[in-house]
Design a protein around this motif. Structure first.
Motif, mmCIF file in Angstrom:
data_model
loop_
_atom_site.group_PDB
_atom_site.id
_atom_site.type_symbol
_atom_site.label_atom_id
_atom_site.label_comp_id
_atom_site.label_asym_id
_atom_site.label_seq_id
_atom_site.Cartn_x
_atom_site.Cartn_y
_atom_site.Cartn_z
ATOM 1 N N PRO A 517 9.844 -0.788 -14.195
ATOM 2 C CA PRO A 517 11.120 -0.072 -14.095
ATOM 3 C C PRO A 517 12.294 -1.005 -13.842
ATOM 4 C CG PRO A 517 9.406 1.136 -12.942
ATOM 5 C CD PRO A 517 8.796 -0.157 -13.381
ATOM 6 N N ALA A 518 13.418 -0.721 -14.460
ATOM 7 C CA ALA A 518 14.555 -1.634 -14.475
ATOM 8 C C ALA A 518 15.088 -1.940 -13.086
ATOM 9 C CB ALA A 518 15.669 -1.053 -15.345
ATOM 10 N N GLU A 519 15.003 -0.985 -12.138
ATOM 11 C CA GLU A 519 15.595 -1.226 -10.819
ATOM 12 C C GLU A 519 14.939 -2.395 -10.084
ATOM 13 O OE1 GLU A 519 12.958 2.555 -10.371
ATOM 14 O OE2 GLU A 519 14.351 1.686 -11.838
ATOM 15 N N TYR A 520 13.698 -2.732 -10.472
ATOM 16 C CA TYR A 520 13.012 -3.830 -9.807
ATOM 17 C C TYR A 520 13.497 -5.194 -10.299
ATOM 18 C CZ TYR A 520 9.736 -0.596 -7.648
ATOM 19 O OH TYR A 520 9.175 0.407 -6.889
ATOM 20 N N THR A 521 14.043 -5.251 -11.524
ATOM 21 C CA THR A 521 14.415 -6.539 -12.115
ATOM 22 C C THR A 521 15.918 -6.703 -12.298
ATOM 23 O OG1 THR A 521 14.069 -5.597 -14.331
ATOM 24 C CG2 THR A 521 12.199 -6.724 -13.306
ATOM 25 N N GLU A 522 16.691 -5.702 -11.895
ATOM 26 C CA GLU A 522 18.146 -5.822 -12.051
ATOM 27 C C GLU A 522 18.733 -6.808 -11.054
ATOM 28 O OE1 GLU A 522 19.415 -1.831 -11.627
ATOM 29 O OE2 GLU A 522 19.212 -1.344 -13.762
ATOM 30 N N SER A 523 18.126 -6.943 -9.915
ATOM 31 C CA SER A 523 18.596 -7.868 -8.883
ATOM 32 C C SER A 523 17.384 -8.409 -8.140
ATOM 33 C CB SER A 523 19.546 -7.154 -7.913
ATOM 34 O OG SER A 523 18.880 -6.066 -7.282
ATOM 35 N N ALA A 524 17.637 -9.269 -7.174
ATOM 36 C CA ALA A 524 16.532 -9.868 -6.419
ATOM 37 C C ALA A 524 15.750 -8.787 -5.670
ATOM 38 C CB ALA A 524 17.079 -10.901 -5.436
ATOM 39 N N SER A 525 14.442 -8.928 -5.664
ATOM 40 C CA SER A 525 13.583 -8.005 -4.925
ATOM 41 C C SER A 525 12.585 -8.808 -4.111
ATOM 42 C CB SER A 525 12.859 -7.057 -5.886
ATOM 43 O OG SER A 525 11.996 -7.775 -6.745
ATOM 44 N N LEU A 526 11.793 -8.115 -3.300
ATOM 45 C CA LEU A 526 10.834 -8.771 -2.419
ATOM 46 C C LEU A 526 9.433 -8.631 -3.007
ATOM 47 C CD1 LEU A 526 10.517 -10.187 0.391
ATOM 48 C CD2 LEU A 526 9.935 -7.919 1.298
ATOM 49 N N ALA A 527 8.678 -9.720 -3.015
ATOM 50 C CA ALA A 527 7.285 -9.692 -3.475
ATOM 51 C C ALA A 527 6.376 -10.076 -2.315
ATOM 52 C CB ALA A 527 7.088 -10.651 -4.637
ATOM 53 N N ILE A 528 5.507 -9.163 -1.908
ATOM 54 C CA ILE A 528 4.523 -9.460 -0.858
ATOM 55 C C ILE A 528 3.348 -10.153 -1.526
ATOM 56 C CG2 ILE A 528 2.960 -8.487 0.849
ATOM 57 C CD1 ILE A 528 4.931 -6.275 1.330
ATOM 58 N N LYS A 529 3.102 -11.390 -1.117
ATOM 59 C CA LYS A 529 2.071 -12.192 -1.774
ATOM 60 C C LYS A 529 0.694 -12.029 -1.133
ATOM 61 C CE LYS A 529 4.986 -13.813 -4.734
ATOM 62 N NZ LYS A 529 5.392 -15.204 -4.834
ATOM 63 N N GLU A 530 0.636 -11.826 0.163
ATOM 64 C CA GLU A 530 -0.659 -11.714 0.840
ATOM 65 C C GLU A 530 -0.537 -10.789 2.037
ATOM 66 O OE1 GLU A 530 -3.796 -13.126 0.691
ATOM 67 O OE2 GLU A 530 -3.583 -14.534 -0.973
ATOM 68 N N ILE A 531 -1.552 -9.951 2.238
ATOM 69 C CA ILE A 531 -1.737 -9.189 3.480
ATOM 70 C C ILE A 531 -3.218 -9.279 3.821
ATOM 71 C CG2 ILE A 531 -1.592 -6.975 4.670
ATOM 72 C CD1 ILE A 531 0.551 -6.099 2.803
ATOM 73 N N GLY A 532 -3.549 -9.630 5.049
ATOM 74 C CA GLY A 532 -4.948 -9.708 5.431
ATOM 75 C C GLY A 532 -5.150 -9.513 6.917
ATOM 76 N N VAL A 533 -6.274 -8.888 7.270
ATOM 77 C CA VAL A 533 -6.652 -8.678 8.672
ATOM 78 C C VAL A 533 -8.113 -9.076 8.815
ATOM 79 C CG1 VAL A 533 -6.928 -6.988 10.529
ATOM 80 C CG2 VAL A 533 -5.017 -6.775 8.930
ATOM 81 N N VAL A 534 -8.452 -9.821 9.854
ATOM 82 C CA VAL A 534 -9.842 -10.226 10.055
ATOM 83 C C VAL A 534 -10.700 -8.978 10.238
ATOM 84 C CG1 VAL A 534 -9.150 -12.425 11.063
ATOM 85 C CG2 VAL A 534 -9.591 -10.487 12.555
ATOM 86 N N PRO A 535 -11.979 -9.024 9.813
ATOM 87 C CA PRO A 535 -12.805 -7.799 9.791
ATOM 88 C C PRO A 535 -12.880 -7.067 11.120
ATOM 89 C CG PRO A 535 -13.880 -9.556 8.558
ATOM 90 C CD PRO A 535 -12.670 -10.174 9.218
ATOM 91 N N THR A 536 -12.936 -7.791 12.240
ATOM 92 C CA THR A 536 -13.128 -7.125 13.537
ATOM 93 C C THR A 536 -11.900 -6.349 13.994
ATOM 94 O OG1 THR A 536 -12.535 -9.231 14.580
ATOM 95 C CG2 THR A 536 -14.877 -8.730 14.345
ATOM 96 N N TRP A 537 -10.743 -6.538 13.325
ATOM 97 C CA TRP A 537 -9.528 -5.830 13.719
ATOM 98 C C TRP A 537 -9.081 -4.824 12.665
ATOM 99 C CZ3 TRP A 537 -6.583 -5.993 18.173
ATOM 100 C CH2 TRP A 537 -7.002 -6.909 19.143
ATOM 101 N N ARG A 538 -9.875 -4.577 11.662
ATOM 102 C CA ARG A 538 -9.471 -3.652 10.611
ATOM 103 C C ARG A 538 -9.635 -2.211 11.067
ATOM 104 N NH1 ARG A 538 -12.551 -6.942 5.750
ATOM 105 N NH2 ARG A 538 -11.133 -8.737 5.745
ATOM 106 N N GLY A 539 -8.926 -1.308 10.375
ATOM 107 C CA GLY A 539 -9.032 0.105 10.669
ATOM 108 C C GLY A 539 -8.258 0.549 11.891
ATOM 109 N N GLN A 540 -7.347 -0.289 12.410
ATOM 110 C CA GLN A 540 -6.600 0.050 13.609
ATOM 111 C C GLN A 540 -5.093 0.058 13.373
ATOM 112 O OE1 GLN A 540 -8.221 -1.825 17.281
ATOM 113 N NE2 GLN A 540 -9.535 -2.973 15.902
ATOM 114 N N GLY A 541 -4.669 0.016 12.097
ATOM 115 C CA GLY A 541 -3.250 0.080 11.786
ATOM 116 C C GLY A 541 -2.531 -1.245 11.833
ATOM 117 N N LEU A 542 -3.283 -2.348 11.982
ATOM 118 C CA LEU A 542 -2.636 -3.649 12.111
ATOM 119 C C LEU A 542 -1.977 -4.086 10.811
ATOM 120 C CD1 LEU A 542 -2.030 -6.034 13.932
ATOM 121 C CD2 LEU A 542 -4.281 -6.972 13.378
ATOM 122 N N ALA A 543 -2.632 -3.830 9.672
ATOM 123 C CA ALA A 543 -2.058 -4.243 8.385
ATOM 124 C C ALA A 543 -0.719 -3.549 8.134
ATOM 125 C CB ALA A 543 -3.037 -3.946 7.256
ATOM 126 N N GLN A 544 -0.664 -2.249 8.371
ATOM 127 C CA GLN A 544 0.595 -1.535 8.140
ATOM 128 C C GLN A 544 1.668 -1.975 9.128
ATOM 129 O OE1 GLN A 544 0.343 2.740 8.245
ATOM 130 N NE2 GLN A 544 2.402 3.009 7.431
#
Length: 609
Positions: A517-544
């Motif tokens: 969609p054009a709105e993403y390329t008309e101006s500068a936007s943000l690209a999230i390159k990596e999101i990660g949580v170690v296995p023992t801390w997953r499922g607790q809302g840390l990533a969000q």
């Protein structure tokens, strides 16, 4: 009849100036390219091909040979195997004797009376891996709950299933060794659950079967585990001599000489046995040896799952705490209790039997005799739940704000520090989020966290640590780079998210399969390159929490990220969609990468201030 040499193959090898060993290496490499696993040929196999003893190699080997030579099997002098060989031409029947006719009739009758059976199933490494995955669930359940009879029953059932695979199918010697080692590991887990539940008669039965299976497997690590468990069992049964003898068997195995971590565990459990025998000097000596061995060990060495899952500095201090408690050495016990709490893994709770440790009094404060600290029961119970805020620091009952004061950057330079949202109070009380805009300050933290996050995928080309490091260094030079790293209160990185600005025409967009969609390329936007949580801390809302905090003060209007649609059977993509993302395109960043979906959304959904 003697086999006829394969002159065609011999002549081709002579023309190519290839010996048997060189050809075997080439074919093995081709097998690896075809199947992902290296072949197992050596020069003796090639000599069998040349001599004609093998009229045609196995199908995978034959395909690999054709790939190496550029010739077909027939051109190399081999006869392809066919399921329905052509019927031999009819010949004039020679005279037969009556005796031969009778024998033939008997053989035909016997064949007709014999039922036909399907070929046995071939057991492979994948079958062993599936059992190991289910075993991981049992180990995790044991760490959460401990001692329950259902855990013992599940582990014993997995052992029976592994042995049934042995009976129902055929397997190579290597796979059979894996199966016996897995069965022994399953049975030793049943043994440990029985020990933990104080069902010693059952534990002894499990131990005997596990020892037999371990001997058939030849696996040193599982032998160590079983004999070490036996030492612990006899220690709880107050049979100190038997406990020391069993633990000595474990400590004298070659794996304890090769790997200092196994040596450390052996010394630590021997110290606990000395404590049962009220030998303070031997207890101290063994704990000193255990600590020295742990410091000498390689924390990243390849070890069995059960070893990695529980033995660390916190476990060593927990054993020392229990031992010194039983010896009445309360100062030493209190010291190890605090060290244990500091090193405790996130998915473990503080040792509930010792959670009322009082702060050490000042020199002017008197103590009543026998009241050095409120240590409670001498035997630490199983760790069951996540730490609650009031158990976060046994020596300081102040609130978190009182302890820390206003949030100030600590460690590497940061832009902001904030705690997690109020929605998950346990995670909030155990974690800090820190912002960084200079990669060199946190590069090692990101690599360490990535290694834990992607531990089960590091063997894949696109997930290798080297590949991530190359991407990280490249992304860190891009404009607008920013990272949010989640730390435990003692400074261990347990999750991360980083992003950078992408301008119109950036390869982030040019690699898309179709225009977004054009709105993403008309101006500068943000690209999230990596999101990660170690296995023992997953499922607790840390990533969000990290994601939302990363977007909180960004000036771009739109944000996008890439996700493998197959990850978690689609669960990861559905998670992002729950954060407001929709699919806007797809791309394949590199030949080693799987096809990825590009998801996007407006930045201001986070309630930017």
């Amino acid at each position: 009849m003697s086999a006829l040499p394969n002159h065609v193959l011999v002549d081709w090898m002579t023309d190519q100036k290839l010996g048997s060993r060189e050809l075997a290496e080439l074919v093995n490499k081709a097998v690896a390219e075809l199947t992902g696993r290296p072949g197992g040929l050596d020069d003796s196999n090639i000599r069998a091909w040349r001599s004609g003893r093998v009229r045609c190699p196995k199908s995978v080997q034959l395909r690999a040979l054709e790939r190496v030579s550029g010739k077909s099997a027939t051109d190399l002098g081999f006869e392809r195997r066919t399921r329905n060989p052509a019927t031999a031409p009819a010949q004039e029947e020679p005279p037969v004797l009556r005796r031969h006719l009778v024998q033939g009739a008997v053989a035909i009758a016997a064949t007709a009376a014999t039922p036909s059976y399907a070929a046995p199933r071939r057991i492979g490494v994948a079958d062993v891996e599936r059992l190991q995955q289910r075993f991981a669930e049992v180990v995790a359940s044991d760490h959460r709950h401990g001692g329950q009879q259902t855990i013992e029953q599940k582990a014993a059932a997995l052992c029976a299933e592994a042995l049934q695979l042995q009976a129902d199918g055929t397997a190579s010697q290597r796979v059979r060794g894996y199966l016996y080692a897995s069965a022994a590991a399953f049975r030793s887990s049943a043994m440990w659950a029985a020990i933990d539940g104080r069902r010693y008669n059952s534990a002894i039965e499990h131990m005997r079967e596990a020892q037999q299976l371990a001997e058939m497997s030849g696996d040193q690590a599982i032998k160590f585990r079983i004999w070490s468990h036996a030492g612990t069992m006899y220690r709880h049964m107050k049979r100190s001599a038997d406990a020391a003898a069993a633990n000595d068997v474990a400590r004298n195995l070659s794996i304890a000489r090769r790997d200092s971590m196994f040596a450390s565990l052996g010394h630590a459990r021997h110290a606990a046995i000395h404590a049962t025998a009220a030998d303070l000097r031997a207890t101290r000596r063994s704990f000193d040896a255990a600590q020295e061995a742990m410091l000498c060990s390689d924390p990243d060495a390849d070890r069995p799952m059960w070893m990695r899952a529980f033995y660390d500095q916190a476990e060593l201090d927990s054993l020392a705490l229990s031992a010194y408690m039983s010896l009445g050495q309360y100062d030493a016990a209190e010291s190890h209790a605090h060290r244990c709490l500091a090193a405790l893994r996130p998915h473990y709770a503080p040792i509930t039997g010792h959670r009322h440790l009082a702060p050490r009094p000042s020199p002017t404060r008197s103590r009543r005799p026998g009241a050095r600290c409120g240590l409670g029961d001498a035997r630490p119970p199983r760790r069951r739940h996540l730490p609650s805020p009031r158990h976060r620091d046994a020596g300081d009952c102040r609130s978190r704000t009182q302890q820390e004061g206003p949030h100030k950057p600590s460690g590497p330079p940061v832009d902001r520090i904030r705690t997690l949202p109020e929605g998950n109070r346990q995670v909030m009380d155990q974690t800090k989020l820190k912002h960084h805009t200079d990669l060199k300050d946190v590069r090692e933290h990101l690599i360490a966290a990535y290694t834990s996050v992607r531990g089960d995928l590091l063997h894949l080309p696109n997930y290798r640590v080297e590949a991530f490091t190359e991407r990280l260094d490249r992304h860190g030079e891009d404009p607008g780079w920013e990272a949010v790293i989640a730390y435990t209160l003692d400074g261990q990185p347990i999750g991360y998210a980083y992003a950078n600005t992408v301008e119109p025409g950036n390869r982030w967009w040019t690699r898309m399969d179709a225009p977004v969609p054009a709105e993403y390329t008309e101006s500068a936007s943000l690209a999230i390159k990596e999101i990660g949580v170690v296995p023992t801390w997953r499922g607790q809302g840390l990533a969000q929490a990290m994601h939302d905090d990363l977007l909180q003060h960004r000036q771009e209007d739109f944000v996008s990220l890439l996700v493998n649609p197959a990850a978690g059977d689609g669960k990861v993509q559905r998670l992002y969609e729950g954060w407001g993302y929709t699919r806007i395109g797809s791309q394949q960043p590199s030949p080693e990468s799987p096809p990825l979906a590009c998801l996007g959304r407006p930045v201001d959904q986070t309630g930017r201030r």
